[in-house]
Design a protein around this motif. Structure first.
Motif, mmCIF file in Angstrom:
data_model
loop_
_atom_site.group_PDB
_atom_site.id
_atom_site.type_symbol
_atom_site.label_atom_id
_atom_site.label_comp_id
_atom_site.label_asym_id
_atom_site.label_seq_id
_atom_site.Cartn_x
_atom_site.Cartn_y
_atom_site.Cartn_z
ATOM 1 N N ASP A 210 0.701 -1.264 -0.211
ATOM 2 C CA ASP A 210 -0.097 -0.072 -0.188
ATOM 3 C C ASP A 210 1.059 1.295 -0.089
ATOM 4 O O ASP A 210 2.109 1.134 0.732
ATOM 5 C CB ASP A 210 -0.973 -0.272 1.573
ATOM 6 N N TYR A 211 0.210 2.534 -0.373
ATOM 7 C CA TYR A 211 0.827 4.259 -0.347
ATOM 8 C C TYR A 211 0.350 4.268 0.537
ATOM 9 O O TYR A 211 -0.867 3.657 1.682
ATOM 10 C CB TYR A 211 0.933 4.149 -1.548
ATOM 11 N N GLU A 212 1.070 5.602 1.754
ATOM 12 C CA GLU A 212 -0.280 6.177 2.306
ATOM 13 C C GLU A 212 0.664 7.734 1.931
ATOM 14 O O GLU A 212 1.939 8.160 1.869
ATOM 15 C CB GLU A 212 0.664 6.330 4.364
ATOM 16 N N ASN A 245 4.829 9.937 0.648
ATOM 17 C CA ASN A 245 4.412 8.679 0.499
ATOM 18 C C ASN A 245 5.458 7.541 1.066
ATOM 19 O O ASN A 245 6.180 7.091 1.165
ATOM 20 C CB ASN A 245 4.522 8.117 -0.974
ATOM 21 N N TRP A 247 5.331 4.551 2.083
ATOM 22 C CA TRP A 247 5.448 2.858 2.095
ATOM 23 C C TRP A 247 4.665 1.864 2.478
ATOM 24 O O TRP A 247 5.155 2.057 3.893
ATOM 25 C CB TRP A 247 5.856 1.935 0.410
ATOM 26 N N THR A 270 10.638 4.790 1.967
ATOM 27 C CA THR A 270 9.556 6.074 2.284
ATOM 28 C C THR A 270 10.474 7.457 0.530
ATOM 29 O O THR A 270 11.706 7.327 0.616
ATOM 30 C CB THR A 270 9.407 6.863 3.229
ATOM 31 N N THR A 271 8.623 7.882 0.172
ATOM 32 C CA THR A 271 9.637 8.414 -0.834
ATOM 33 C C THR A 271 8.819 9.800 -0.954
ATOM 34 O O THR A 271 8.084 10.446 -0.420
ATOM 35 C CB THR A 271 8.678 7.729 -2.140
ATOM 36 N N VAL A 319 -3.861 11.434 -4.903
ATOM 37 C CA VAL A 319 -3.033 10.272 -5.803
ATOM 38 C C VAL A 319 -2.768 10.054 -6.955
ATOM 39 O O VAL A 319 -4.260 9.668 -7.862
ATOM 40 C CB VAL A 319 -3.674 8.983 -4.839
ATOM 41 N N THR A 372 -1.182 9.762 7.776
ATOM 42 C CA THR A 372 -1.980 9.691 5.954
ATOM 43 C C THR A 372 -2.747 10.894 6.286
ATOM 44 O O THR A 372 -3.494 10.683 7.260
ATOM 45 C CB THR A 372 -2.937 8.032 6.266
ATOM 46 N N ALA A 383 -5.561 6.343 1.671
ATOM 47 C CA ALA A 383 -4.453 4.927 1.513
ATOM 48 C C ALA A 383 -5.617 3.853 0.601
ATOM 49 O O ALA A 383 -6.745 4.208 1.167
ATOM 50 C CB ALA A 383 -4.047 4.393 2.453
ATOM 51 N N VAL A 412 2.820 4.983 -8.065
ATOM 52 C CA VAL A 412 1.811 6.352 -7.438
ATOM 53 C C VAL A 412 2.882 6.879 -7.511
ATOM 54 O O VAL A 412 3.714 7.413 -6.839
ATOM 55 C CB VAL A 412 1.788 5.341 -5.889
#
Length: 440
Positions: A210-212, A245, A247, A270-271, A319, A372, A383, A412
């Protein structure tokens, strides 16, 4: 809170035409910071400021006679391969450089100064970015009531958040070593998961990636250990904000969280976006921080008149998901959700004040994740866990494609901007990360 000044003038324009384009992320009212170098070179990374489709090379600018005094000192500090020394100078220095750049880039600048600036510009398409500061510590918060309720009610339809959620900004200490800048690729993590009904966990690749959607809050000046930061001073310790993000490996997370919270499910990637939008640039978008009268009111150390009046920030967020199939077929990414940071239950100032109230020292370059960001309406979840009801109701992507959780090859994209009548639109650029197959 930052007061409005001439750098927020909606009628101000730059001599660089790309900065004046409608819908552009980087007009003269923005001037966000990053660390960059020319792509394909071995140049040292250095600080830069976005203007239109260009980057002002602060190392080059600091070597010219265009700056002096506090602005020159700030530019020299920001010309380093990391922005920590610049952050440590504090708000007066940050503002001096912002004002000097605004004057140099504004339409009507002196011809000699204009010529100096043109020699310091690098096209953004030719730039590559690095994480903009040495991150000593990374703390991830959990501050969206809507997100917390959505997740809780996946398990219990009438469930509520834990009692402490409405009393304090919950957080955990994350991992700084795997924070990467937009364009980051990472392998799907391996870990322990406990399948329903099983008597022992399995070691396998994450199946519920998942992403956040979050924002990153960059600490500017720190505080001494044992000296908490008061609400009234909290935002003076914040340099600016980026996209983030967080993750999340949901199946690993469920098994490992009891009793101490996230660990391997959150530490693999983490991006962040490369650009840090300063708190000064965000001043026109401050709005009231609401707290329902029926909810517990903040304790004194988490409350202030200024925070109630303008503690929230209306940062619009989206997103997008680009599948590997979409890339191969030449289709664009699909938008999954949109919301605003103004819905967050706890503010930036409250996060900073609470983080330090027990004596913790923050340092220049520390990074806080907002948690989030989900809003109250349909399609505002931050998310995939929420949007797809834990995989039970996959989200359509178009052409028959859908997602319950992320697949290998999925990219993403997080996007953010501020916009309203009477103020210049400012953008955050983009945070893009791509999931690769697990290394088994």
């Amino acid at each position: 809170m930052t007061a409005l000044d001439h750098t927020h003038d909606v009628n101000a324009h730059s001599w660089l035409e790309s900065a004046n384009a409608a819908g552009a992320d980087f007009p003269i009212q923005n001037l966000p910071f990053s660390v960059f170098r020319r792509r394909g070179t071995q140049q040292a990374f250095r600080g830069g400021v976005a203007i239109g489709d260009q980057v002002v090379d602060l190392a080059a600018l600091a070597a010219t006679p265009a700056l002096e005094g506090a602005a020159l000192q700030a530019a020299r500090a920001a010309a380093q391969p990391a922005l920590n020394d610049f952050f440590a100078l504090g708000p007066a220095a940050w503002r001096a450089l912002r004002h000097a750049l605004f004057a140099l880039l504004k339409d009507g600048a002196a011809p000699g100064q204009l010529a100096l600036l043109r020699d310091c510009l690098v096209p953004q398409r030719e730039a590559e970015h690095s994480v903009p500061a040495r991150i000593g510590d990374y703390t991830d918060f959990y501050t969206s009531l809507d997100h917390a309720l959505n997740c809780t009610r996946l398990l219990l339809a009438e469930g509520d958040v834990t009692p402490n959620f409405r009393w304090l900004p919950i957080a955990y200490h994350g991992r700084a070593s795997t924070i990467g800048v937009s364009g980051q690729t990472f392998r799907r993590p391996m870990g322990q998961v406990m399948p329903p009904g099983a008597k022992a966990p399995l070691y396998q690749a994450c199946a519920r990636m998942d992403y956040e959607l979050e924002l990153g809050i960059w600490i500017g000046q720190g505080n001494a250990a044992g000296e908490p930061i008061a609400m009234a001073q909290a935002e003076q310790h914040v340099f600016g904000i980026c996209l983030l993000n967080d993750w999340s490996a949901r199946d690993i997370q469920v098994w490992e969280m009891a009793p101490l919270g996230p660990f391997l499910a959150k530490n693999f990637a983490t991006t962040i976006s490369p650009w840090i939008v300063t708190m000064d640039a965000l001043a026109p978008y401050r709005t009231a921080w609401p707290r329902p009268a029926t909810d517990p009111q903040p304790l004194d150390y988490l409350d202030s008149p200024a925070n109630r009046e303008a503690g929230a920030i209306d940062i619009r967020l989206e997103v997008w998901l680009e599948s590997q199939r979409a890339r191969q077929e030449g289709r664009g990414p699909a938008r999954l959700s949109s919301t605003s940071f103004r819905h967050q239950y706890w503010s930036v100032a409250q996060m900073v004040a609470h983080h330090t109230m027990g004596g913790c020292a923050l340092n220049p370059g520390d990074l806080l994740g907002s948690g989030t960001i989900s809003g109250p309406g349909p399609g505002e979840a931050g998310a995939l866990l929420e949007l797809a009801s834990a995989g039970r109701n996959p989200v359509p992507l178009g052409d028959g494609d859908e997602r319950g959780f992320l697949e290998d090859g999925d990219a993403v994209l997080l996007r953010g901007w501020c916009e309203k009548p009477g103020a210049a639109r400012i953008g955050f650029g983009e945070s893009r990360g791509t999931v690769l197959a697990a290394l088994r």
